[in-house]
Scaffold this motif. Structure first.
Motif, PDB file in Angstrom:
ATOM      1  N   ARG A   1      -1.200 -17.974   0.628  1.00  0.00           N
ATOM      2  CA  ARG A   1      -0.298 -17.895   1.696  1.00  0.00           C
ATOM      3  C   ARG A   1       0.720 -16.862   1.550  1.00  0.00           C
ATOM      4  O   ARG A   1       1.961 -16.962   1.725  1.00  0.00           O
ATOM      5  CB  ARG A   1       0.324 -19.451   1.597  1.00  0.00           C
ATOM      6  CG  ARG A   1      -0.398 -20.542   1.827  1.00  0.00           C
ATOM      7  CD  ARG A   1       0.363 -21.713   1.578  1.00  0.00           C
ATOM      8  NE  ARG A   1       1.100 -21.786   2.816  1.00  0.00           N
ATOM      9  CZ  ARG A   1       2.025 -22.937   2.838  1.00  0.00           C
ATOM     10  NH1 ARG A   1       2.272 -23.930   2.062  1.00  0.00           N
ATOM     11  NH2 ARG A   1       2.879 -22.959   4.071  1.00  0.00           N
ATOM     12  N   VAL A   2       0.283 -15.781   1.161  1.00  0.00           N
ATOM     13  CA  VAL A   2       1.036 -14.415   1.225  1.00  0.00           C
ATOM     14  C   VAL A   2       0.958 -13.821   2.684  1.00  0.00           C
ATOM     15  O   VAL A   2       0.047 -13.686   3.359  1.00  0.00           O
ATOM     16  CB  VAL A   2       0.382 -13.391   0.374  1.00  0.00           C
ATOM     17  CG1 VAL A   2       1.146 -11.959   0.512  1.00  0.00           C
ATOM     18  CG2 VAL A   2       0.471 -13.938  -1.208  1.00  0.00           C
ATOM     19  N   PRO A   3       2.220 -13.860   3.266  1.00  0.00           N
ATOM     20  CA  PRO A   3       1.937 -13.108   4.924  1.00  0.00           C
ATOM     21  C   PRO A   3       1.415 -11.694   4.928  1.00  0.00           C
ATOM     22  O   PRO A   3       1.317 -10.875   3.947  1.00  0.00           O
ATOM     23  CB  PRO A   3       3.744 -12.773   5.007  1.00  0.00           C
ATOM     24  CG  PRO A   3       4.488 -13.901   3.997  1.00  0.00           C
ATOM     25  CD  PRO A   3       3.561 -13.850   2.673  1.00  0.00           C
ATOM     26  N   VAL A   4       0.773 -11.782   6.075  1.00  0.00           N
ATOM     27  CA  VAL A   4       0.020 -10.405   6.282  1.00  0.00           C
ATOM     28  C   VAL A   4       0.834  -9.235   6.344  1.00  0.00           C
ATOM     29  O   VAL A   4       0.378  -8.071   5.636  1.00  0.00           O
ATOM     30  CB  VAL A   4      -0.835 -10.872   7.548  1.00  0.00           C
ATOM     31  CG1 VAL A   4      -1.544  -9.278   7.832  1.00  0.00           C
ATOM     32  CG2 VAL A   4      -1.760 -11.834   7.660  1.00  0.00           C
ATOM     33  N   ARG A   5       2.248  -9.307   6.955  1.00  0.00           N
ATOM     34  CA  ARG A   5       2.945  -8.201   6.833  1.00  0.00           C
ATOM     35  C   ARG A   5       3.125  -7.781   5.352  1.00  0.00           C
ATOM     36  O   ARG A   5       3.473  -6.698   5.147  1.00  0.00           O
ATOM     37  CB  ARG A   5       4.281  -8.391   7.817  1.00  0.00           C
ATOM     38  CG  ARG A   5       4.905  -7.335   7.977  1.00  0.00           C
ATOM     39  CD  ARG A   5       6.550  -7.602   8.731  1.00  0.00           C
ATOM     40  NE  ARG A   5       7.178  -6.683   8.572  1.00  0.00           N
ATOM     41  CZ  ARG A   5       8.339  -6.756   7.611  1.00  0.00           C
ATOM     42  NH1 ARG A   5       8.425  -7.527   6.830  1.00  0.00           N
ATOM     43  NH2 ARG A   5       9.411  -5.584   7.690  1.00  0.00           N
ATOM     44  N   THR A   6       3.504  -8.732   4.672  1.00  0.00           N
ATOM     45  CA  THR A   6       4.094  -8.459   3.568  1.00  0.00           C
ATOM     46  C   THR A   6       2.894  -7.920   2.274  1.00  0.00           C
ATOM     47  O   THR A   6       3.262  -6.743   1.686  1.00  0.00           O
ATOM     48  CB  THR A   6       4.632  -9.815   2.709  1.00  0.00           C
ATOM     49  OG1 THR A   6       5.661 -10.114   3.300  1.00  0.00           O
ATOM     50  CG2 THR A   6       4.894  -9.464   1.350  1.00  0.00           C
ATOM     51  N   PHE A   7       1.589  -8.484   2.330  1.00  0.00           N
ATOM     52  CA  PHE A   7       0.633  -7.743   1.923  1.00  0.00           C
ATOM     53  C   PHE A   7       0.220  -6.431   2.529  1.00  0.00           C
ATOM     54  O   PHE A   7       0.188  -5.428   1.653  1.00  0.00           O
ATOM     55  CB  PHE A   7      -0.590  -8.870   2.029  1.00  0.00           C
ATOM     56  CG  PHE A   7      -2.018  -8.526   1.282  1.00  0.00           C
ATOM     57  CD1 PHE A   7      -1.690  -8.537  -0.268  1.00  0.00           C
ATOM     58  CD2 PHE A   7      -2.995  -8.018   1.865  1.00  0.00           C
ATOM     59  CE1 PHE A   7      -2.902  -8.195  -1.002  1.00  0.00           C
ATOM     60  CE2 PHE A   7      -3.963  -7.818   1.047  1.00  0.00           C
ATOM     61  CZ  PHE A   7      -3.945  -7.775  -0.091  1.00  0.00           C
ATOM     62  N   LEU A   8       0.283  -6.328   3.570  1.00  0.00           N
ATOM     63  CA  LEU A   8      -0.134  -4.900   4.063  1.00  0.00           C
ATOM     64  C   LEU A   8       0.938  -3.836   3.767  1.00  0.00           C
ATOM     65  O   LEU A   8       0.635  -2.663   3.605  1.00  0.00           O
ATOM     66  CB  LEU A   8      -0.380  -5.264   5.541  1.00  0.00           C
ATOM     67  CG  LEU A   8      -1.848  -5.721   5.950  1.00  0.00           C
ATOM     68  CD1 LEU A   8      -1.913  -5.941   7.680  1.00  0.00           C
ATOM     69  CD2 LEU A   8      -2.955  -5.211   5.548  1.00  0.00           C
ATOM     70  N   GLY A   9       2.088  -4.339   3.806  1.00  0.00           N
ATOM     71  CA  GLY A   9       3.429  -3.551   3.576  1.00  0.00           C
ATOM     72  C   GLY A   9       3.099  -2.736   2.155  1.00  0.00           C
ATOM     73  O   GLY A   9       3.362  -1.772   1.773  1.00  0.00           O
ATOM     74  N   ARG A  10       2.480  -3.541   1.184  1.00  0.00           N
ATOM     75  CA  ARG A  10       2.436  -2.997  -0.062  1.00  0.00           C
ATOM     76  C   ARG A  10       1.080  -2.416  -0.350  1.00  0.00           C
ATOM     77  O   ARG A  10       0.974  -1.469  -1.400  1.00  0.00           O
ATOM     78  CB  ARG A  10       2.302  -4.386  -1.143  1.00  0.00           C
ATOM     79  CG  ARG A  10       3.787  -4.799  -1.422  1.00  0.00           C
ATOM     80  CD  ARG A  10       3.762  -6.194  -1.950  1.00  0.00           C
ATOM     81  NE  ARG A  10       5.204  -6.549  -2.385  1.00  0.00           N
ATOM     82  CZ  ARG A  10       6.231  -6.879  -1.535  1.00  0.00           C
ATOM     83  NH1 ARG A  10       5.833  -6.833  -0.288  1.00  0.00           N
ATOM     84  NH2 ARG A  10       7.348  -7.146  -2.215  1.00  0.00           N
TER      85      ARG A  10
END
Length: 264
Positions: free
Chosen positions: A77-86
């Motif tokens: 349940r990691v937000p897509v924006r947070t994951f892609l931001g890294r």
């Protein structure tokens, strides 16, 4: 003050982005797959997946491992924006570094383009490999509190000095960027006129010099505080938790990934 102060906007954006990257303390509390895995098991499994990824030279295999990292993020349940931001930074840098190989490597060319098929495959494989490794490390950091991660290193008998330095560095980075934000707010409160470009360049040198001095002073205060306490000491580690279903499931995922890649 208007919004055209280049120095303030740049420094504030850097500080905010760095703190957003370092502080993701709400994600470990979510009811996700990796959140339920014991930090020690999670650390060993992720290191195994990263080691597996860096040894692969086939584009299809590294793409499958990158998809596995994305699947773990989704299950956690990691937000897509947070994951892609890294994920956005390191792969772009990797492409820039190895892009000349698309021209320099020999072999058949891609149509009329001055690019070799082997070179393009190498660049893509390298970039996806970096993406997969960063993805695995990101899900580890996003789903594990930093204190629990340090405790996992201690349980695995990592050198105590290395673990202490890692903890101090993490804490000092947070103080570093918090101090940067305070200096930006102080500068904005003292500015009553619209700064010119020339003044921005002049103030940039003063700002960097002042920030360097304040950082050194903060480091000295941290050192004196540690000495006053008799050293940095060691953080108490919670008792070892029994393995649960999530630990077994994650171990099975890692073992299956290793087996499939090795057989393939």
């Amino acid at each position: 003050m208007g919004g055209s102060d280049l120095l303030d906007r740049t420094v504030a954006a850097i500080a905010a982005s760095a703190q957003w990257f370092l502080l993701a303390e709400d994600l470990p509390d979510r009811a996700g797959f990796l959140q339920a895995v014991t930090p020690t098991v999670k650390l060993v499994g992720v290191v195994a997946l990263v080691a597996l990824t860096v040894t692969q030279r086939t584009l299809a295999v590294v793409c499958a491992l990158a998809l596995l990292a994305a699947a773990l993020a989704a299950l956690s349940r990691v937000p897509v924006r947070t994951f892609l931001g890294r994920l956005s930074g390191p792969p772009v840098f990797a492409v820039v570094v190895v892009a000349p190989q698309a021209v320099l490597m020999g072999g058949p060319s891609l149509g009329s383009l001055p690019l070799s098929a082997a070179g393009v495959d190498y660049v893509l494989t390298f970039a996806v490999r970096v993406t997969a490794c960063v993805g695995f490390l990101s899900v580890l950091l996003l789903t594990t509190r930093f204190a629990d991660l340090l405790a996992a290193f201690r349980r695995l008998r990592a050198p105590a000095i290395a673990v202490s330095l890692l903890g101090i560095t993490y804490r000092y980075l947070l103080l570093f960027f918090a101090e940067l934000e305070r200096m930006v707010r102080a500068r904005r409160s003292r500015t009553v006129a619209e700064p010119s470009l020339r003044r921005n360049w002049r103030d940039s040198g003063h700002f960097v010099g002042s920030f360097l001095v304040r950082s050194l002073e903060r480091g000295e205060r941290v050192q004196r505080a540690a000495r006053a306490r008799g050293g940095t000491g060691s953080t108490p580690v919670r008792p070892r938790e029994p393995l649960g279903r999530a630990d077994l499931a994650f171990g099975l995922v890692v073992a299956l990934a290793v087996a499939v890649v090795v057989v393939a």
